[in-house]
Design an enzyme around this catalytic site. Sequence first.
Site, PDB file in Angstrom:
ATOM      1  CG  ASN A 228     -23.910  25.511 -22.122  1.00  0.00           C
ATOM      2  OD1 ASN A 228     -24.552  26.381 -21.352  1.00  0.00           O
ATOM      3  ND2 ASN A 228     -23.087  24.752 -21.700  1.00  0.00           N
ATOM      4  CG  ASP A 297     -22.017  16.672 -23.948  1.00  0.00           C
ATOM      5  OD1 ASP A 297     -22.339  16.498 -22.667  1.00  0.00           O
ATOM      6  OD2 ASP A 297     -23.009  17.086 -24.583  1.00  0.00           O
ATOM      7  CE  LYS A 307      -6.936  37.534 -29.941  1.00  0.00           C
ATOM      8  NZ  LYS A 307      -6.942  38.931 -30.403  1.00  0.00           N
ATOM      9  CG  ASP A 324     -22.515  12.098 -17.596  1.00  0.00           C
ATOM     10  OD1 ASP A 324     -22.983  12.466 -16.441  1.00  0.00           O
ATOM     11  OD2 ASP A 324     -23.406  12.107 -18.620  1.00  0.00           O
ATOM     12  CB  ILE A 325     -20.655  15.465 -13.216  1.00  0.00           C
ATOM     13  CG1 ILE A 325     -19.482  16.417 -13.749  1.00  0.00           C
ATOM     14  CG2 ILE A 325     -20.724  15.843 -11.685  1.00  0.00           C
ATOM     15  CD1 ILE A 325     -19.529  17.767 -13.568  1.00  0.00           C
ATOM     16  CG  PHE A 341     -32.444  19.609 -14.656  1.00  0.00           C
ATOM     17  CD1 PHE A 341     -32.430  19.183 -13.356  1.00  0.00           C
ATOM     18  CD2 PHE A 341     -33.496  20.603 -14.715  1.00  0.00           C
ATOM     19  CE1 PHE A 341     -33.216  19.582 -12.185  1.00  0.00           C
ATOM     20  CE2 PHE A 341     -34.234  20.991 -13.850  1.00  0.00           C
ATOM     21  CZ  PHE A 341     -33.996  20.654 -12.495  1.00  0.00           C
TER      22      PHE A 341
HETATM   23  N1  CTP Z   1     -24.437  16.006 -16.846  1.00  0.00           N
HETATM   24  C1  CTP Z   1     -23.301  15.911 -16.266  1.00  0.00           C
HETATM   25  N2  CTP Z   1     -22.056  15.856 -16.804  1.00  0.00           N
HETATM   26  C2  CTP Z   1     -21.949  15.771 -17.996  1.00  0.00           C
HETATM   27  C3  CTP Z   1     -22.907  16.077 -19.083  1.00  0.00           C
HETATM   28  C4  CTP Z   1     -24.066  16.056 -18.536  1.00  0.00           C
HETATM   29  O1  CTP Z   1     -23.483  15.972 -15.110  1.00  0.00           O
HETATM   30  N3  CTP Z   1     -20.840  15.809 -18.832  1.00  0.00           N
HETATM   31  C5  CTP Z   1     -25.817  16.088 -16.482  1.00  0.00           C
HETATM   32  C6  CTP Z   1     -26.366  17.244 -16.606  1.00  0.00           C
HETATM   33  O2  CTP Z   1     -26.189  18.091 -15.470  1.00  0.00           O
HETATM   34  C7  CTP Z   1     -28.195  16.844 -16.573  1.00  0.00           C
HETATM   35  C8  CTP Z   1     -27.804  15.709 -17.483  1.00  0.00           C
HETATM   36  O3  CTP Z   1     -26.553  14.958 -17.094  1.00  0.00           O
HETATM   37  O4  CTP Z   1     -28.488  16.541 -15.386  1.00  0.00           O
HETATM   38  C9  CTP Z   1     -28.341  15.582 -18.982  1.00  0.00           C
HETATM   39  O5  CTP Z   1     -27.385  16.451 -19.655  1.00  0.00           O
HETATM   40  P1  CTP Z   1     -27.805  16.916 -20.842  1.00  0.00           P
HETATM   41  O6  CTP Z   1     -26.833  17.794 -21.577  1.00  0.00           O
HETATM   42  O7  CTP Z   1     -29.236  17.195 -21.091  1.00  0.00           O
HETATM   43  O8  CTP Z   1     -27.600  15.362 -21.581  1.00  0.00           O
HETATM   44  P2  CTP Z   1     -26.103  14.836 -22.034  1.00  0.00           P
HETATM   45  O9  CTP Z   1     -25.785  13.613 -21.043  1.00  0.00           O
HETATM   46  O10 CTP Z   1     -25.047  15.649 -22.265  1.00  0.00           O
HETATM   47  O11 CTP Z   1     -26.612  14.232 -23.556  1.00  0.00           O
HETATM   48  P3  CTP Z   1     -26.988  15.071 -24.710  1.00  0.00           P
HETATM   49  O12 CTP Z   1     -26.228  16.232 -24.799  1.00  0.00           O
HETATM   50  O13 CTP Z   1     -26.332  14.111 -25.908  1.00  0.00           O
HETATM   51  O14 CTP Z   1     -28.378  15.309 -24.939  1.00  0.00           O
END
Ligand code: CTP
Length: 412
Positions: A228, A297, A307, A324-325, A341
């Site tokens: 990203n 995600d 490849k 989700d960490i 964040f």
């Molecule tokens: N985060 C995380 N681990 C993941 C996804 C997100 O630790 N696998 C944490 C990010 O570091 C951030 C927060 O969760 O602090 C929100 O991340 P964001 O990408 O905005 O939210 P998502 O939970 O991924 O939701 P969405 O993409 O549906 O908005």
Amino acid sequence: MTETPRASIILGITGGIAAYKAAELARLLVKAGYAVQPVMTAAATHFIGPATLQALTGRPVLTELWGRPPTPTLPTSGEGANAGSKPINDGMDHIHASREADLIVVAPATADFMARLAHGRADDLLSTLCLARACPLMLAPAMNREMWANRATQRNLAQLIEDGVHIIGPDSGEQACGETGLGRMREPQAIFDAVAAMLFDGVLAGKRVLITAGPTYEPIDPVRGITNLSSGKMGYALAAAAREAGAAVTLVSGPTALATPAGVARLNVTTASEMFDAVMERIAGQDVFISVAAVADYRPTEAGAHKIKKSEQPLTLALTPNKDILASVAALPKAPFCVGFAAETEKLLEHAEAKRRKKRVPMLVANLAQHTLGADQAEVVVLDDQGSQTLPPADKLTQARRIVVHLARLLR
Ligand code: CTP
């Protein structure tokens, strides 16, 4: 929006011609999100009208040691960066006010006020607040050059410095009386910078902080992957700010081109799974976890060993959700204080607050992704149990320092 903890400053104004510059200082402090309570000596009111300070801070100006402050004619709750806090108005005003303040700054501080402080006098509200304080005190002296050079003033100055009072200025230059020399009050911006630095100093001393930053990269095959637009700048700025504030900082970073901030221990990872493992291995004993990384995600269910060759047929990529960490750390039995964040592209407050609740984190910093990704400037909103607070646009290091101050206040 409801009130959130933010640094409270008593802005003392004494009777000198530089008092008009206190209005600009008040404006800068309020704009930066500090709660500012103006306190004027009787003499100061001859140089600048209390209504000006009241309008700028949204709070009634306190001048009297005895009696109640005038009824506010301006809103003191519900709107404006400085609104919403209770003005002090019972018989023990000076004790309450000095207990609630994080800093008293007196600008301008006259020769007479310095003399009274040096002798521990408490013969008006401002000197009483200074004597009863439990917070740092900063003075910005302003006076005629002869008054500044006078041995009595220099004696008082030495005593105040010995007593731990912080002195900013004075500057040299043309004076209101037409003379030129040392005694001009420092410019409001310089005083503001000194205040911001003082409120920041050592707020995370003794704390251990783990931060994730940057994007992750999920391989599709040996030469392609999913990633990203995160640059990592905000996470690195937070690592630098937390370190400056006295914390021992570990940075778990996805692929970025950024230099490691001085004094920060950095660990490089590539994928979300590696980031998860690196965080979980180090989380025990941490006081704070700040999850800034833009973690992917999903990852390709199977990364090809070779490849993928082009064909005329459509290609479907199977994706598996990553763990989700942040939510996993927040759910630990001995979870550190977690800061999340959220980058959103619409309905910022609504989506961010929903995310904060879902991940069960006490503090979340939200921004509009289209304004922030890769940019050097950022406007962010901080959400916590008290409500939300907008931090006006600033470079990412300034913003990171403000976030650290907010975090330190919540930790207390
Ligand atoms: N985060 C995380 N681990 C993941 C996804 C997100 O630790 N696998 C944490 C990010 O570091 C951030 C927060 O969760 O602090 C929100 O991340 P964001 O990408 O905005 O939210 P998502 O939970 O991924 O939701 P969405 O993409 O549906 O908005």
